[in-house]
Design an enzyme around this catalytic site. Structure first.
Site, short mmCIF file in Angstrom:
data_model
loop_
_atom_site.label_atom_id
_atom_site.label_comp_id
_atom_site.label_asym_id
_atom_site.label_seq_id
_atom_site.Cartn_x
_atom_site.Cartn_y
_atom_site.Cartn_z
N ARG A 1 -13.48 3.79 -36.38
CA ARG A 1 -13.87 2.38 -36.25
C ARG A 1 -13.50 1.62 -37.52
O ARG A 1 -13.01 0.49 -37.48
CB ARG A 1 -15.39 2.27 -36.01
CG ARG A 1 -15.82 2.57 -34.59
CD ARG A 1 -17.32 2.77 -34.46
NE ARG A 1 -18.12 1.71 -35.08
CZ ARG A 1 -18.42 0.55 -34.51
NH1 ARG A 1 -17.94 0.26 -33.30
NH2 ARG A 1 -19.18 -0.33 -35.13
N HIS B 1 -20.84 -5.77 -33.82
CA HIS B 1 -21.85 -6.03 -34.84
C HIS B 1 -22.65 -7.27 -34.48
O HIS B 1 -22.10 -8.28 -34.04
CB HIS B 1 -21.20 -6.24 -36.21
CG HIS B 1 -20.60 -5.00 -36.78
ND1 HIS B 1 -19.39 -4.99 -37.43
CD2 HIS B 1 -21.04 -3.71 -36.80
CE1 HIS B 1 -19.11 -3.76 -37.82
NE2 HIS B 1 -20.10 -2.97 -37.44
N ARG C 1 -18.53 2.67 -30.22
CA ARG C 1 -19.37 3.69 -30.83
C ARG C 1 -19.51 4.90 -29.92
O ARG C 1 -19.44 4.81 -28.69
CB ARG C 1 -20.77 3.13 -31.12
CG ARG C 1 -20.81 2.03 -32.18
CD ARG C 1 -22.25 1.65 -32.47
NE ARG C 1 -22.32 0.60 -33.48
CZ ARG C 1 -22.38 -0.70 -33.20
NH1 ARG C 1 -22.38 -1.09 -31.93
NH2 ARG C 1 -22.45 -1.60 -34.16
N HIS D 1 -17.00 7.12 -36.95
CA HIS D 1 -17.18 5.94 -37.79
C HIS D 1 -15.91 5.62 -38.58
O HIS D 1 -15.55 4.45 -38.76
CB HIS D 1 -18.35 6.15 -38.75
CG HIS D 1 -18.55 5.02 -39.72
ND1 HIS D 1 -18.93 3.75 -39.33
CD2 HIS D 1 -18.39 4.95 -41.07
CE1 HIS D 1 -19.00 2.96 -40.39
NE2 HIS D 1 -18.68 3.67 -41.46
N TYR E 1 -15.70 -3.21 -44.50
CA TYR E 1 -14.37 -2.64 -44.34
C TYR E 1 -13.39 -3.25 -45.36
O TYR E 1 -12.72 -2.54 -46.07
CB TYR E 1 -13.87 -2.88 -42.90
CG TYR E 1 -14.83 -2.32 -41.89
CD1 TYR E 1 -15.04 -0.96 -41.82
CD2 TYR E 1 -15.56 -3.14 -41.05
CE1 TYR E 1 -15.93 -0.42 -40.91
CE2 TYR E 1 -16.44 -2.61 -40.13
CZ TYR E 1 -16.63 -1.26 -40.06
OH TYR E 1 -17.52 -0.73 -39.18
N LYS F 1 -27.09 0.67 -29.78
CA LYS F 1 -27.58 0.45 -31.14
C LYS F 1 -28.15 -0.95 -31.33
O LYS F 1 -29.21 -1.12 -31.93
CB LYS F 1 -26.46 0.70 -32.15
CG LYS F 1 -26.89 0.51 -33.60
CD LYS F 1 -25.78 0.86 -34.57
CE LYS F 1 -26.23 0.70 -36.01
NZ LYS F 1 -25.18 1.08 -36.97
#
Length: 409
Positions: free
Chosen positions: A355, A378, A256, A352, A387, A281
Site C-alpha cells: 500500500r 483513509h 487492506r 502495508h 508516505y 478499519k
C-alpha cells in the site's frame, strides 16, 4: 552507585509475594528465583547486601550480554533473566511491578463492574470492531488490576495522580502499544463520566508520553519486484488464480488485507465497473474502479478456480466448509519468498508496504494527496502524508465492461 535501602533478599521476598498475588505459575516463580539467587550471589561476591541498580545492569551485561544491540531478538533465557532482575528494580523503586499484568487471571473487581459494563456498551455504540472490543477488555482489566493494587476500589477514587502513576507503568512498551492502552483508558474514563459514575471527565487530562522516532522503515517495492511477485504465482491452478487476484487488489488498488478477506460477491458492481464496500478499519464506504487486469483475474478465479459454495465472500479457503480466506498477509509473504525478493532486516515488508508503494508511486506522478487518501481509504488526508514519496484519473480511465462475462450467481 545507585544503591537501594532494601536488601536484595527483602526485594526477592516482596517480589515473590507479588508474583503469587498475581497468580503466576509455580514454574514462572521458580525461574525468577533462579535468576534472583544468581544475582544475589554475584552481588555478595562484590560485598553488596543491598540492591544496586548499576550492579544489576552490569550483571545482565556480563552474564547474559543484555542488551545486545547486534541481534533483533534475544534468546528466551536472556529475556527471562532481564525480566527477573527488572522486577527487583521495579519493586525497589515503585513497590510494584511496572508493565501489563497477566491477562488470563484478571477478574473484574466488584467496584468496577458497572463502569466496565458501561464502557463495553460505549465501545459497541461507537461501532468498534469485535477484535478491538476484545483487546480493550484485556487492557481495561489490566488497568483495574493496577487500581486495586494501589488501593483504588471504585471509579470515584480515581485521581489525576492515579492516572499519572499508571502511565509510568507503560514506559517499556512500544509507541503503538501505549497509544492503544491510553486510548482504551480514555474511552473508559469518558464513558464512566457520561454514565454519572464519576464527577470529573479525566479523559482529556491523561498524561502524554513522548517517544523517540524509532519506527521501522517501510519497504518501497521497485516495479521489477512487484512484477516478480506477481510472476511467481502459478495461475494454472485454483489456488494460484485466487492468490493472483488478491495480489492485484493489493498492488493496484491498495486494499487492506482485512477488506480483501471480507470482500463479498455483492461488492462487485460489474455494470458500473466499480468495487464498493464498507472498510472494516474505518467503517467508511469506499468506491474503487474495477481495473481490467483485476476484473479478468477475478473472473478467471470465479469461473475456473473458486469452489462451488454458497459462501458470500469472493475469496474462500479451498477446503470444506469453504469459509472466507484467512491471513491474506501470508499470501504476500509466500510469493515474496518464492520470487527471491530480498528484504532489508528490520523493514516492514507485508501488505502495508505494498500500500505504501502504491501511494509512493502516485506521489511521484504528482497525484493530489487527497486523491491518494481516497484510494487508500483513509478517513483523514493526514494519514496519507506518512508516505511522502510518490492517478486516480488514470485508474478510473481503465474501468472496463465485464458484465457480459460474469455469471457467478
Amino acid at each position: 552507585m545507585n544503591q537501594s535501602k532494601s536488601t536484595i533478599q527483602h526485594l526477592i521476598n516482596q517480589s515473590d509475594q507479588e508474583l503469587r498475588r498475581l497468580r503466576y505459575s509455580a514454574k514462572s516463580i521458580s525461574t525468577c528465583h533462579m535468576f534472583w539467587n544468581e544475582f544475589k550471589i554475584y552481588s555478595q561476591e562484590q560485598d553488596l547486601e543491598y540492591y544496586d541498580h548499576e550492579t544489576a545492569r552490569v550483571f545482565l551485561k556480563e552474564k547474559y550480554n543484555y542488551p545486545d544491540i547486534s541481534v533483533d531478538k534475544h534468546k528466551p533465557n536472556v529475556n527471562a533473566a532481564a525480566n527477573a532482575i527488572r522486577r527487583l528494580g521495579d519493586m525497589d523503586l515503585h513497590g510494584r511491578f511496572l508493565g501489563r499484568f497477566k491477562k488470563s487471571v484478571i477478574p473484574i473487581p466488584t467496584g468496577f463492574q458497572e463502569s466496565y459494563n458501561a464502557y463495553i456498551e460505549y465501545c459497541i455504540k461507537r461501532n468498534n470492531k469485535p477484535s478491538t472490543i476484545k483487546r480493550n477488555k484485556i487492557l481495561i482489566k489490566s488497568f483495574f488490576e493496577f487500581l486495586i493494587s494501589t488501593g483504588v476500589n471504585e471509579p470515584l477514587e480515581i485521581t489525576s495522580r492515579t492516572l499519572s502513576d499508571y502511565t509510568t507503568t507503560l514506559l517499556r512498551f512500544s509507541k503503538k502499544s501505549v497509544q492503544r492502552e491510553l486510548g482504551a483508558i480514555k474511552g473508559y474514563l469518558k464513558s464512566t463520566y457520561f454514565s454519572g459514575l464519576i464527577t470529573q471527565d479525566f479523559s482529556d487530562s491523561m498524561p502524554k508520553l513522548k517517544f523517540a522516532q524509532t519506527e521501522k522503515p517501510v519497504m518501497v517495492w521497485t516495479e521489477e519486484e512487484v512484477f516478480n511477485l506477481l510472476n511467481a504465482v502459478d495461475r494454472g491452478n485454483p489456488y494460484g488464480k485466487r492468490d493472483y487476484a488478491i495480489l492485484l487488489l493489493v498492488t493496484q488498488l491498495g486494499i487492506r488485507d482485512s477488506d480483501i478477506k471480507n470482500l463479498k460477491l455483492t461488492d462487485l458492481y460489474w455494470d458500473k465497473n466499480i468495487i464498493e464496500f464498507t472498510q472494516l478499519k474505518t467503517t467508511q464506504k469506499i468506491t474503487l474502479p474495477l481495473l481490467p487486469e483485476i476484473g479478468w483475474a477475478i473472473i478467471d478465479y470465479l469461473k475456473s478456480g473458486r469452489p462451488t459454495t454458497d459462501c458470500p465472500y469472493v475469496f474462500v479457503i479451498h477446503k470444506a466448509p469453504y469459509s472466507q480466506v484467512q491471513k491474506v498477509g501470508n499470501i504476500v509473504a509466500r510469493y515474496q519468498r518464492e520470487s527471491g525478493i530480498k528484504v532489508k532486516s528490520g523493514n516492514q515488508h507485508g501488505i502495508h508496504s505494498l500500500r505504501h508503494t502504491l501511494a509512493s508511486r502516485l506521489l511521484e506522478q504528482h497525484v493530489d494527496l487527497e486523491l491518494i487518501s481516497g484510494i487508500l481509504g483513509h478517513v483523514d488526508v493526514n494519514s496519507a502524508k506518512v508516505y511522502l514519496h510518490t492517478d486516480i484519473d488514470g485508474l478510473r480511465q481503465c474501468a472496463l465492461s465485464l458484465e457480459k462475462e460474469v455469471d457467478y450467481e
